[in-house]
Design a protein around this motif. Sequence first.
Motif: not given
Length: 252
Positions: A31-40, A69-75
């Motif tokens: 739908r065109g949204r920017k999405v971050l998934l967080v696996d906790i 630390e800064d959150i590690a994100i895979i893009h």
Amino acid sequence: MAALTIAFFNQSGGVAKTTLTMNIGYHLAERGRKVLLVDIDPQSSLTTFMNFEPVELDKTIYHALVQQEDIAIIHDIYGMDLAPSNIILSKAEMELAGAIMRELRLKQALENVQDNYDFILIDCPPSLGILSIMSLVAATHVLIPIQTEFKALKGTQLLLNTILEVLNLANRKLKIAGIVPTMYDSRTSQGEQSLKAINEQLSKIGAVLPAIPRATDFANASQSRKPLALYNSKHPAIELLQQIAKKVDTLS
């Protein structure tokens, strides 16, 4: 505007929580949204479903929570970003036992990136431990998957009590995004009766969203490490997932 942060939460396992997190995220991205998934979740199912080997990752959500630390994100995986986890996260509860304000660690980690996203979706572990509490404290909304079986309903009061306690003590802005009945089988009387009970008992606290059917293609898609829509674009459950994503997209 900062992202809406939605915790997918149920203290019980096997309710399709991770499957929903990935698939709702995918349809929000569609739908065109920017999405971050967080696996906790230390079991790292979301990380695996997103086509990564958790044991091979050097940086995970653990480093943001414990070492700050800064959150590690895979893009850009299937149009989404991912903050991954692995089994090392299981040490976090013990290592943070004496930490002051430890419940705020995830919220603080996400604050540095939340302006980059429209939605942050958190896949919580199937427990009532500190990682789940962190997730509810960080969230603007909680989405509750509930399996359409009688035994699943029996644990609902404990689930709701936990959410209410967080709302009263630690996150007074937390809202219920909705309840998603999962693994629904309309061919069985238990499925029909459980869905009816979910609507009758839980619609008072939040919207009951479309029921997601029990389907082997969900497991097959997860094994293939893809959202359902990329595994089988003609599956009838896709329309239901799109309806839920549309509802989520209207949250405020």
